[in-house]
Motif scaffolding. Sequence first.
Motif, PDB file in Angstrom:
ATOM      1  N   LYS A 265      27.421  39.155  40.425  1.00 14.29           N
ATOM      2  CA  LYS A 265      28.774  39.613  40.413  1.00 14.29           C
ATOM      3  C   LYS A 265      29.063  40.727  39.148  1.00 14.29           C
ATOM      4  CE  LYS A 265      33.613  37.781  40.694  1.00 14.29           C
ATOM      5  NZ  LYS A 265      34.357  36.687  40.755  1.00 14.29           N
TER       6      LYS A 265
ATOM      7  N   TYR B  93      29.973  44.378  39.700  1.00 14.62           N
ATOM      8  CA  TYR B  93      31.251  44.839  38.875  1.00 14.62           C
ATOM      9  C   TYR B  93      30.838  46.300  38.296  1.00 14.62           C
ATOM     10  CZ  TYR B  93      34.927  45.020  35.497  1.00 14.62           C
ATOM     11  OH  TYR B  93      35.887  45.382  34.402  1.00 14.62           O
TER      12      TYR B  93
ATOM     13  N   GLU C 288      40.539  43.237  34.509  1.00 13.70           N
ATOM     14  CA  GLU C 288      41.024  42.215  35.423  1.00 13.70           C
ATOM     15  C   GLU C 288      41.054  43.062  36.703  1.00 13.70           C
ATOM     16  OE1 GLU C 288      42.623  39.112  37.190  1.00 13.70           O
ATOM     17  OE2 GLU C 288      41.930  39.221  35.058  1.00 13.70           O
ATOM     18  N   GLU C 289      41.604  44.735  36.745  1.00 18.41           N
ATOM     19  CA  GLU C 289      41.714  45.410  37.784  1.00 18.41           C
ATOM     20  C   GLU C 289      41.474  46.734  37.337  1.00 18.41           C
ATOM     21  OE1 GLU C 289      41.265  46.178  41.277  1.00 18.41           O
ATOM     22  OE2 GLU C 289      42.373  44.420  41.328  1.00 18.41           O
TER      23      GLU C 289
ATOM     24  N   SER D 171      38.401  44.184  41.785  1.00 18.50           N
ATOM     25  CA  SER D 171      38.236  42.866  41.362  1.00 18.50           C
ATOM     26  C   SER D 171      38.696  41.679  42.537  1.00 18.50           C
ATOM     27  CB  SER D 171      39.152  42.682  39.992  1.00 18.50           C
ATOM     28  OG  SER D 171      40.309  42.984  40.080  1.00 18.50           O
ATOM     29  N   LYS D 172      39.547  42.010  43.312  1.00 20.92           N
ATOM     30  CA  LYS D 172      39.960  41.147  44.246  1.00 20.92           C
ATOM     31  C   LYS D 172      38.984  40.954  45.383  1.00 20.92           C
ATOM     32  CE  LYS D 172      45.106  41.528  43.876  1.00 20.92           C
ATOM     33  NZ  LYS D 172      45.039  41.754  42.393  1.00 20.92           N
ATOM     34  N   TRP D 173      38.297  42.107  45.838  1.00 19.52           N
ATOM     35  CA  TRP D 173      37.190  42.136  46.722  1.00 19.52           C
ATOM     36  C   TRP D 173      36.104  41.256  45.972  1.00 19.52           C
ATOM     37  CZ3 TRP D 173      32.105  44.111  46.644  1.00 19.52           C
ATOM     38  CH2 TRP D 173      31.592  43.905  47.797  1.00 19.52           C
ATOM     39  N   LEU D 174      35.828  41.504  44.704  1.00 17.06           N
ATOM     40  CA  LEU D 174      34.822  40.738  44.253  1.00 17.06           C
ATOM     41  C   LEU D 174      35.187  39.261  44.253  1.00 17.06           C
ATOM     42  CD1 LEU D 174      33.855  42.794  41.294  1.00 17.06           C
ATOM     43  CD2 LEU D 174      32.259  42.212  42.880  1.00 17.06           C
ATOM     44  N   ASP D 175      36.250  38.818  44.190  1.00 15.75           N
ATOM     45  CA  ASP D 175      36.539  37.581  43.911  1.00 15.75           C
ATOM     46  C   ASP D 175      36.492  36.983  45.220  1.00 15.75           C
ATOM     47  OD1 ASP D 175      37.065  37.383  41.471  1.00 15.75           O
ATOM     48  OD2 ASP D 175      39.263  37.700  41.649  1.00 15.75           O
ATOM     49  N   ALA D 176      36.800  37.667  46.371  1.00 14.22           N
ATOM     50  CA  ALA D 176      36.686  37.288  47.649  1.00 14.22           C
ATOM     51  C   ALA D 176      35.266  37.136  48.474  1.00 14.22           C
ATOM     52  CB  ALA D 176      37.564  38.186  48.721  1.00 14.22           C
ATOM     53  N   TYR D 177      34.502  38.241  48.135  1.00 13.85           N
ATOM     54  CA  TYR D 177      33.108  38.234  48.844  1.00 13.85           C
ATOM     55  C   TYR D 177      32.083  37.853  47.634  1.00 13.85           C
ATOM     56  CZ  TYR D 177      34.781  41.081  52.524  1.00 13.85           C
ATOM     57  OH  TYR D 177      35.273  41.521  54.060  1.00 13.85           O
TER      58      TYR D 177
ATOM     59  N   ASP E 165      30.767  34.993  45.628  1.00 13.36           N
ATOM     60  CA  ASP E 165      30.868  33.782  45.036  1.00 13.36           C
ATOM     61  C   ASP E 165      30.389  33.524  43.593  1.00 13.36           C
ATOM     62  OD1 ASP E 165      32.539  33.038  47.288  1.00 13.36           O
ATOM     63  OD2 ASP E 165      30.891  32.211  48.265  1.00 13.36           O
TER      64      ASP E 165
END
Length: 167
Positions: A82, A86, A105-106, A159-165, A167
């Motif tokens: 991750k 990132y 964060e974003e 960051s939202k994409w990373l959190d979703a895809y 793990d």
Amino acid sequence: MSALNTLSNNQKVQLRNAFTIIDGDSRDSTITKQDLKNLYTTLGLPTPTDKQLGTMLEGKDGVNFTQFSNIMAKEFSKFDDKLTIYNALKVFAEDTPTGNSTTEEEFIIDVDTLKEACCSVQLGEIGSGDHRLERKTFDKLVNGFIKEEIDGKKVFLASKWLDAYID
């Protein structure tokens, strides 16, 4: 290579300490569902279902220290993956209007710039044909993670994409 070989000596010591705490009063050198239930109760957390506990133990009745360490090493490697992704995405991040980089964060990435970069890189061996990421595949991967800015620019919510895809 075993995931356990990726751990530093300090991480192994920390895992041994964590294992001992989770093994609890039973001190049978095996983490069981009951050990996990006791841990959650001690921490004042809601106890997971038997199915969730079974998943934590990878379908076994219990795990010994080596199995526990391998499970945790695999989980630690996900953080490395991750972080690598990132940092790669951060290369495309724009500065905020004040000139300071955005928070971890974003951060703001122009989706068209990212798409051009992702879809122009050859993914296969040289000479093996055209193996680039298709634009329609890119669009599917980022669907739901793009917002329109006031000036009409599309921004990728990395960051939202990373959190979703990832793990």
